[in-house]
Scaffold this active site. Structure first.
Site, PDB file in Angstrom:
ATOM      1  N   ARG A 233       0.857  -1.173   0.000  1.00 27.24           N
ATOM      2  CA  ARG A 233       0.000   0.000   0.000  1.00 27.24           C
ATOM      3  C   ARG A 233       0.900   1.232   0.000  1.00 27.24           C
ATOM      4  O   ARG A 233       1.994   1.204   0.564  1.00 27.24           O
ATOM      5  CB  ARG A 233      -0.916   0.030   1.234  1.00 27.24           C
ATOM      6  CG  ARG A 233      -2.088  -0.935   1.172  1.00 27.24           C
ATOM      7  CD  ARG A 233      -3.122  -0.483   0.151  1.00 27.24           C
ATOM      8  NE  ARG A 233      -4.359  -1.266   0.231  1.00 27.24           N
ATOM      9  CZ  ARG A 233      -4.615  -2.313  -0.506  1.00 27.24           C
ATOM     10  NH1 ARG A 233      -3.695  -2.760  -1.367  1.00 27.24           N
ATOM     11  NH2 ARG A 233      -5.775  -2.948  -0.405  1.00 27.24           N
ATOM     12  N   GLU A 262      -3.497   7.749  -4.335  1.00 30.68           N
ATOM     13  CA  GLU A 262      -3.898   7.248  -5.658  1.00 30.68           C
ATOM     14  C   GLU A 262      -5.232   7.853  -6.090  1.00 30.68           C
ATOM     15  O   GLU A 262      -6.118   8.063  -5.254  1.00 30.68           O
ATOM     16  CB  GLU A 262      -4.013   5.716  -5.613  1.00 30.68           C
ATOM     17  CG  GLU A 262      -2.707   5.038  -5.314  1.00 30.68           C
ATOM     18  CD  GLU A 262      -2.852   3.535  -5.138  1.00 30.68           C
ATOM     19  OE1 GLU A 262      -3.953   2.995  -5.396  1.00 30.68           O
ATOM     20  OE2 GLU A 262      -1.864   2.895  -4.748  1.00 30.68           O
ATOM     21  N   HIS A 280      -1.358   0.578  -9.812  1.00 27.34           N
ATOM     22  CA  HIS A 280      -1.960  -0.344  -8.846  1.00 27.34           C
ATOM     23  C   HIS A 280      -2.646  -1.514  -9.562  1.00 27.34           C
ATOM     24  O   HIS A 280      -3.863  -1.703  -9.464  1.00 27.34           O
ATOM     25  CB  HIS A 280      -2.960   0.388  -7.943  1.00 27.34           C
ATOM     26  CG  HIS A 280      -3.227  -0.343  -6.657  1.00 27.34           C
ATOM     27  ND1 HIS A 280      -3.638   0.284  -5.511  1.00 27.34           N
ATOM     28  CD2 HIS A 280      -3.138  -1.671  -6.329  1.00 27.34           C
ATOM     29  CE1 HIS A 280      -3.801  -0.602  -4.544  1.00 27.34           C
ATOM     30  NE2 HIS A 280      -3.497  -1.794  -5.013  1.00 27.34           N
TER      31      HIS A 280
END
Length: 320
Positions: A233, A262, A280
């Site tokens: 993360r 993000e 991602h």
């Protein structure tokens, strides 16, 4: 018999929507012109939530508004988007989608590592931009002679380690405790691991417990030939400290699939030549996302059919 009512706060894959609509009364909150007004009327009847990270954080604000809520089925192995402890305290079960994405994320991790070390995206641009006739592409660093450290030797971390064995490189790890019957060298702190390796791979859950686990001290210990790979993360890495370390040559390179905010990626990272950036996509294959979606549905079906979910998160595994 009345079907249980399920809330979907944000758009999820069509396979999940279709499967849930076949078994439940599904409320698509993102399609409502006034979500708050809709929720005020529907909330007393909603017994389940199907959520992904687009829904934002599912926490006490949601739990207060949904008095009949029994289960939150989260799309992903990471579930830092759900306050699982607060849910468990209220008897609400939280589930995630472990197992079905381990191999996909591990494959992507190895690809990102090789791309970062060998400059594969940069070499692709070199050819596309017509620069090859001007001279050869610069020599790259190598995986040869390196030791790889993994922060977080869970199921995905172990899958990464098994793949690295095929590359004939030593593997070490750090986690909350030493694991029995694991052949890799254990280091008790992230700093100690970083000092002992040349590549550091982060694959731990997000959340407060791991926030900025990789900080300035860890990056300094990794050293000027060190490479950081983050498939965990964005919160796990102190992003400003990473940018500074790359600018100053504290470490050599980084491969990042996740970021602090993000989908917004700092311009400093986007222009750095020794950084590989991905949007991602660790588990983002059609096959794996379909399997993840099926597990979201199966958890909800199992809960309402049997009262026992398939994959409760650890905070909730003692609930009925």
């Amino acid at each position: 018999m009345t079907q249980p009512e399920i809330l979907m706060p944000a758009l999820m894959p069509g396979s999940i929507v279709d499967a849930l609509e076949a078994r439940f009364t599904l409320h698509r909150l993102w399609e409502q012109p006034d979500p708050d007004a809709f929720l005020a009327g529907a909330a007393p009847h909603i017994r389940g939530v199907a959520a992904n990270t687009l829904a934002g954080r599912i926490d006490t604000n949601w739990f207060d508004r949904l008095p009949a809520l029994e289960i939150v089925a989260s799309f992903g192995v990471g579930y830092d988007n759900v306050d699982a402890r607060a849910a468990a305290a209220r008897g609400i079960v939280v589930t995630n989608t472990p197992g079905v994405l381990d191999d996909e994320v591990a494959d992507l991790t190895i690809g990102l590592l090789l791309a970062t070390l060998r400059g594969i995206p940069q070499a692709d641009r070199f050819v596309r931009e017509g620069r090859w006739p001007e001279g050869p592409f610069p020599l790259s660093p190598t995986l040869r002679g390196r030791t790889v450290g993994i922060i977080g030797l869970g199921a995905i971390g172990k899958a990464v380690a098994r793949r690295l064995e095929g590359f004939d490189v030593p593997v070490a790890y750090h986690g909350r405790s030493r694991q029995p019957d694991i052949p890799y060298t254990y280091h008790p702190t992230p700093v100690a691991l970083a000092a002992a390796v040349d590549v550091l791979i982060a694959i731990v859950p997000g959340g407060d417990a791991t926030r900025h686990l990789i900080d300035r001290d860890v990056l300094a210990a990794l050293g000027p030939q060190g490479v950081l790979i983050n498939v965990a993360r964005g919160s796990v890495v102190d992003q400003p400290a990473l940018i500074a370390a790359l600018k100053e040559g504290t470490i050599l390179a980084a491969g990042l699939d996740v970021f602090a905010d993000e989908p917004h990626v700092p311009s400093e990272l986007r222009v750095m030549p020794r950084v590989v950036l991905l949007p991602h996509i660790g588990s983002a294959s059609e096959r794996t996302r379909a399997a993840m979606g099926a597990l979201v549905v199966d958890n909800l079906v199992a809960w309402f059919d049997t009262g026992r979910p398939i994959s409760p998160v650890p905070e909730c595994d003692r609930l009925p």
